[in-house]
Every structure is written in structure tokens, then in C-alpha cells.
Scaffold this active site. Structure first.
Site, PDB file in Angstrom:
ATOM      1  N   LYS A  75       0.802  -1.235   0.000  1.00 49.99           N
ATOM      2  CA  LYS A  75       0.000   0.000   0.000  1.00 49.99           C
ATOM      3  C   LYS A  75       0.836   1.288   0.000  1.00 49.99           C
ATOM      4  CE  LYS A  75      -4.449  -1.360   1.850  1.00 49.99           C
ATOM      5  NZ  LYS A  75      -5.467  -0.966   2.818  1.00 49.99           N
ATOM      6  N   ASP A 111     -10.636   3.617   0.996  1.00 45.65           N
ATOM      7  CA  ASP A 111     -10.994   3.193   2.364  1.00 45.65           C
ATOM      8  C   ASP A 111     -11.746   4.294   3.120  1.00 45.65           C
ATOM      9  OD1 ASP A 111     -10.104   0.582   2.342  1.00 45.65           O
ATOM     10  OD2 ASP A 111      -8.095   1.083   3.047  1.00 45.65           O
ATOM     11  N   GLY A 257     -17.528  -4.051  10.241  1.00 40.11           N
ATOM     12  CA  GLY A 257     -16.621  -3.668   9.163  1.00 40.11           C
ATOM     13  C   GLY A 257     -17.039  -4.124   7.773  1.00 40.11           C
TER      14      GLY A 257
HETATM   15  P1  NAP Z   1      -2.190  -2.584  11.413  1.00 41.86           P
HETATM   16  O1  NAP Z   1      -1.613  -1.583  10.486  1.00 41.86           O
HETATM   17  O2  NAP Z   1      -1.380  -3.752  11.832  1.00 41.86           O
HETATM   18  O3  NAP Z   1      -2.639  -1.767  12.742  1.00 41.86           O
HETATM   19  C1  NAP Z   1      -3.172  -2.408  13.877  1.00 41.86           C
HETATM   20  C2  NAP Z   1      -3.175  -1.435  15.054  1.00 41.86           C
HETATM   21  O4  NAP Z   1      -3.749  -2.127  16.170  1.00 41.86           O
HETATM   22  C3  NAP Z   1      -1.780  -0.968  15.478  1.00 41.86           C
HETATM   23  O5  NAP Z   1      -1.855   0.361  15.922  1.00 41.86           O
HETATM   24  C4  NAP Z   1      -1.479  -1.905  16.654  1.00 41.86           C
HETATM   25  O6  NAP Z   1      -0.633  -1.342  17.616  1.00 41.86           O
HETATM   26  C5  NAP Z   1      -2.847  -2.056  17.268  1.00 41.86           C
HETATM   27  N1  NAP Z   1      -2.951  -3.269  18.073  1.00 41.86           N
HETATM   28  C6  NAP Z   1      -2.760  -4.546  17.650  1.00 41.86           C
HETATM   29  N2  NAP Z   1      -2.953  -5.397  18.689  1.00 41.86           N
HETATM   30  C7  NAP Z   1      -3.244  -4.631  19.780  1.00 41.86           C
HETATM   31  C8  NAP Z   1      -3.534  -4.923  21.138  1.00 41.86           C
HETATM   32  N3  NAP Z   1      -3.564  -6.187  21.599  1.00 41.86           N
HETATM   33  N4  NAP Z   1      -3.773  -3.886  21.978  1.00 41.86           N
HETATM   34  C9  NAP Z   1      -3.744  -2.610  21.517  1.00 41.86           C
HETATM   35  N5  NAP Z   1      -3.466  -2.278  20.239  1.00 41.86           N
HETATM   36  C10 NAP Z   1      -3.244  -3.267  19.386  1.00 41.86           C
HETATM   37  O7  NAP Z   1      -3.544  -3.188  10.825  1.00 41.86           O
HETATM   38  P2  NAP Z   1      -4.626  -2.440   9.910  1.00 41.86           P
HETATM   39  O8  NAP Z   1      -4.340  -2.690   8.495  1.00 41.86           O
HETATM   40  O9  NAP Z   1      -4.769  -1.048  10.413  1.00 41.86           O
HETATM   41  O10 NAP Z   1      -5.945  -3.290  10.263  1.00 41.86           O
HETATM   42  C11 NAP Z   1      -6.503  -3.223  11.557  1.00 41.86           C
HETATM   43  C12 NAP Z   1      -7.849  -3.966  11.609  1.00 41.86           C
HETATM   44  O11 NAP Z   1      -8.780  -3.345  10.745  1.00 41.86           O
HETATM   45  C13 NAP Z   1      -7.783  -5.437  11.162  1.00 41.86           C
HETATM   46  O12 NAP Z   1      -8.636  -6.158  12.022  1.00 41.86           O
HETATM   47  C14 NAP Z   1      -8.317  -5.400   9.757  1.00 41.86           C
HETATM   48  O13 NAP Z   1      -8.947  -6.625   9.392  1.00 41.86           O
HETATM   49  C15 NAP Z   1      -9.361  -4.296   9.864  1.00 41.86           C
HETATM   50  N6  NAP Z   1      -9.627  -3.622   8.580  1.00 41.86           N
HETATM   51  C16 NAP Z   1     -10.893  -3.669   8.078  1.00 41.86           C
HETATM   52  C17 NAP Z   1     -11.189  -3.033   6.900  1.00 41.86           C
HETATM   53  C18 NAP Z   1     -12.594  -3.073   6.368  1.00 41.86           C
HETATM   54  O14 NAP Z   1     -12.810  -2.745   5.196  1.00 41.86           O
HETATM   55  N7  NAP Z   1     -13.564  -3.424   7.156  1.00 41.86           N
HETATM   56  C19 NAP Z   1     -10.195  -2.314   6.210  1.00 41.86           C
HETATM   57  C20 NAP Z   1      -8.899  -2.277   6.742  1.00 41.86           C
HETATM   58  C21 NAP Z   1      -8.638  -2.939   7.945  1.00 41.86           C
HETATM   59  P3  NAP Z   1       0.985  -1.406  17.479  1.00 41.86           P
HETATM   60  O15 NAP Z   1       1.344  -0.374  16.449  1.00 41.86           O
HETATM   61  O16 NAP Z   1       1.446  -1.067  18.835  1.00 41.86           O
HETATM   62  O17 NAP Z   1       1.320  -2.807  17.051  1.00 41.86           O
END
Ligand code: NAP
Length: 294
Positions: A75, A111, A257
Site C-alpha cells: 500500500k 478506504d 466492518g
Molecule cells: P495494522 O496496520 O497492523 O494496525 C493495527 C493497530 O492495532 C496498530 O496500531 C497496533 O498497535 C494495534 N494493536 C494490535 N494489537 C493490539 C492490542 N492487543 N492492543 C492494543 N493495540 C493493538 O492493521 P490495519 O491494516 O490497520 O488493520 C486493523 C484492523 O482493521 C484489522 O482487524 C483489519 O482486518 C481491519 N480492517 C478492516 C477493513 C474493512 O474494510 N472493514 C479495512 C482495513 C482494515 P501497534 O502499532 O502497537 O502494534
């Protein structure tokens, strides 16, 4: 399924690049839309290792690919390979949709539109006096912040667990008007923010399979969620997540979502086909079926 589609010499190519890409839900959603519209297109998954990204994109130009989605890990990496990047994608710092326009690759990010759509259509209201709290500061949180800003939220609070990444996230908006309404907080401050929240968005993976009984909020925090607040979980499976189930019991309005996933795809398909009418319900149902929800 679309396996009875007749591929001819005229069939146009769409797809998604990622690594891995085999779990992508986009082919099912887009091929269902293409079949419904009776168009001679096909949407394929392309697994492209990071070191092959540049050569793959050059190859896509050579074979006249019309457009493609971009998922993890490309991305950000795709951005220097594009001729144009829309302001929206620049603000987020990531591209999820690329189209070929006048022999050039143009990148955007749908998004934001995906995130905003269920807020606008289902719960249309004036957001300018409202407070948003966003849990997590990863990739998806960037689209959520930009989306909340676009809706006009008075305050946008982002809560994260890693101080350094949180600060970097906050600083990354310094050249944008978004920074005026944005504050970052460590997780310990969450309980103070909850009682004033109008929109609470979970962008962390907490609550996803297999840890489906976990929630980003403690029982005490959930108890302080104002009635009528909107709880929005970016996770689409399980449905509902523990977070949304708890929030609904507390009198909050729940959004999962799935609609974001549908609407980011709808926005991308409109760009590629250069038409406003795409079969949204067909796309929604294809996803639900694929996820075992339909
Ligand atoms: P990402 O870039 O890995 O970001 C995840 C975030 O969550 C990071 O800030 C991480 O913190 C935090 N995190 C992870 N585990 C945690 C915990 N146990 N306690 C507190 N914070 C925690 O992932 P992403 O791409 O943003 O995706 C995040 C979620 O959104 C996923 O579940 C994905 O499936 C969903 N999503 C859905 C859509 C949709 O269209 N519905 C689109 C995009 C994403 P750290 O930086 O400290 O690791």
C-alpha cells in the site's frame, strides 16, 4: 461462482496485488458485480513479492490492465511507482486502488469512502460538535482519521499502546489541517475519553478470530459508553464482535466492518468502469456468502 465466464481475446483485466493474496475477499465481490453487469472483465488475485513490485507494475502496463486493488504489503511501496496520487491517498499515505488513465497509473484510496458510507447513509447527522475516539494507530486508523476529519468531527482522539509509533502517527499529520483537531493518547487515558465519545472506532485486531472473546474495552470502560454513541468495529468476522455486542447492550449503535469492505470496493469499481451505477447489493451478498454470513 464465475467459473462459467467466457474469457475471450477482448476480456479486460482487473485484479488485486498483495503478498499473500490468497485470502483476499475482493475477487469474489468484484467478479459477482462484473457477472451481474454482464461485462467482459475478469478480476484476478496477483501474488507479488515485494522485490517484484516494480517489474509487475510495468508488466501490468504492458498487458493493458485496467486497474487493480493494492493490499498488504504494497500500500505504501506502490506510491513512488505511480504517475499521480490523489490528495486523499496522499493524506492517508497509502494507496488501495490504482487505475490506468491516459497511459498513466493513478493511485487513490477508497478506504475513506468505505469507512464513511455507513455513517452517512445510516446515521446521517451533523458531526461538527462530535467527538471521535479511534483505538489503534495502524494503517486502517489513517483512513478512519481522514474520514472523521472529512465528516467534520470537532475532536479526533487516537489511542495507541506504543508511545513511539503513536507519536509518529500524530506527527505524520503535522502538514495537514487534520492536525488541528487530532490528539494522540496512550491506552491508560482511554477511560477518561469514553464518557465523552460520540463515535468509538476499533481499528485494532482485538476480537478477531481466533481471539473472538476479547474486546479492546474493559467491562468498566464499556459501562461508561454513553447511550446512543456509535460503536464501529472495522472487524467483519465474527459478526458481531465482542466489542459490538457489549456496546449494543450498553445502548450504543453498532456498525461492523462489512459495509466498509463493500463500499471501498464499490468506490474502486466505479473508478475502473467509469460509471456511477454498480450492483452494491450483489457485492454485499457475495461477501456475506463468502464469509459464511449469508
Ligand atoms: P495494522 O496496520 O497492523 O494496525 C493495527 C493497530 O492495532 C496498530 O496500531 C497496533 O498497535 C494495534 N494493536 C494490535 N494489537 C493490539 C492490542 N492487543 N492492543 C492494543 N493495540 C493493538 O492493521 P490495519 O491494516 O490497520 O488493520 C486493523 C484492523 O482493521 C484489522 O482487524 C483489519 O482486518 C481491519 N480492517 C478492516 C477493513 C474493512 O474494510 N472493514 C479495512 C482495513 C482494515 P501497534 O502499532 O502497537 O502494534
Amino acid at each position: 461462482m464465475t467459473n462459467n465466464k467466457l474469457i475471450t481475446g477482448k476480456t479486460k483485466l482487473l485484479g488485486v496485488i498483495g503478498y499473500p493474496v490468497e485470502h483476499s475477499l475482493s475477487p469474489a465481490m468484484h467478479n459477482a458485480a462484473i457477472a451481474n453487469l454482464g461485462l467482459d472483465y475478469v478480476y484476478l488475485p496477483f501474488p507479488i513479492a515485494p522485490q517484484n513490485l516494480e517489474i509487475a507494475i510495468a508488466g501490468f502496463a504492458a498487458i493493458d490492465v485496467v486497474g487493480f486493488n493494492v493490499t498488504i504489503p504494497h500500500k505504501q511501496a506502490i506510491m513512488p511507482l505511480l504517475s499521480k496520487i490523489t490528495p486523499v491517498a496522499q493524506a492517508i499515505g497509502a494507496v488501495n486502488t490504482v487505475s490506468r488513465q491516459n497511459n498513466q497509473w493513478v493511485g487513490t484510496n477508497t478506504d475513506i469512502e468505505g469507512f464513511i458510507a455507513p455513517l452517512q447513509t445510516t446515521y446521517q447527522q451533523d458531526w461538527t460538535q462530535k467527538v471521535a475516539v479511534i483505538l489503534g494507530n495502524g494503517g486502517a486508523a489513517r483512513a478512519v482519521v481522514a474520514g472523521c476529519h472529512q465528516l467534520g468531527f470537532a475532536k479526533i482522539h487516537v489511542v495507541g499502546r506504543n508511545v513511539q509509533r503513536l507519536q509518529e502517527f500524530g506527527n505524520s499529520w503535522n502538514n495537514s489541517s487534520i492536525s488541528e483537531n487530532l490528539q494522540v493518547h496512550q491506552w491508560e487515558e482511554l477511560s477518561k475519553l469514553i464518557p465523552q465519545v460520540n463515535l468509538l472506532v476499533n481499528t485494532t485486531p482485538i476480537g478477531m478470530y481466533p481471539k473472538v472473546h476479547e474486546s479492546p474495552l474493559s467491562v468498566e470502560e464499556i459501562a461508561n459508553l454513553p447511550k446512543g454513541a456509535i460503536a464501529y468495529d472495522l472487524i467483519y468476522i465474527p459478526k458481531p464482535t465482542q466489542f459490538l455486542e457489549q456496546a449494543e447492550k450498553q445502548g450504543a449503535i453498532a456498525i461492523d466492518g462489512l459495509e466498509m469492505l463493500v463500499q471501498q470496493g464499490v468506490a474502486a469499481l466505479k473508478i475502473w468502469l467509469q460509471q456511477e451505477i454498480v450492483p452494491v447489493e450483489v457485492m454485499r451478498q457475495a461477501l456475506q456468502k463468502h464469509l459464511g454470513l449469508g
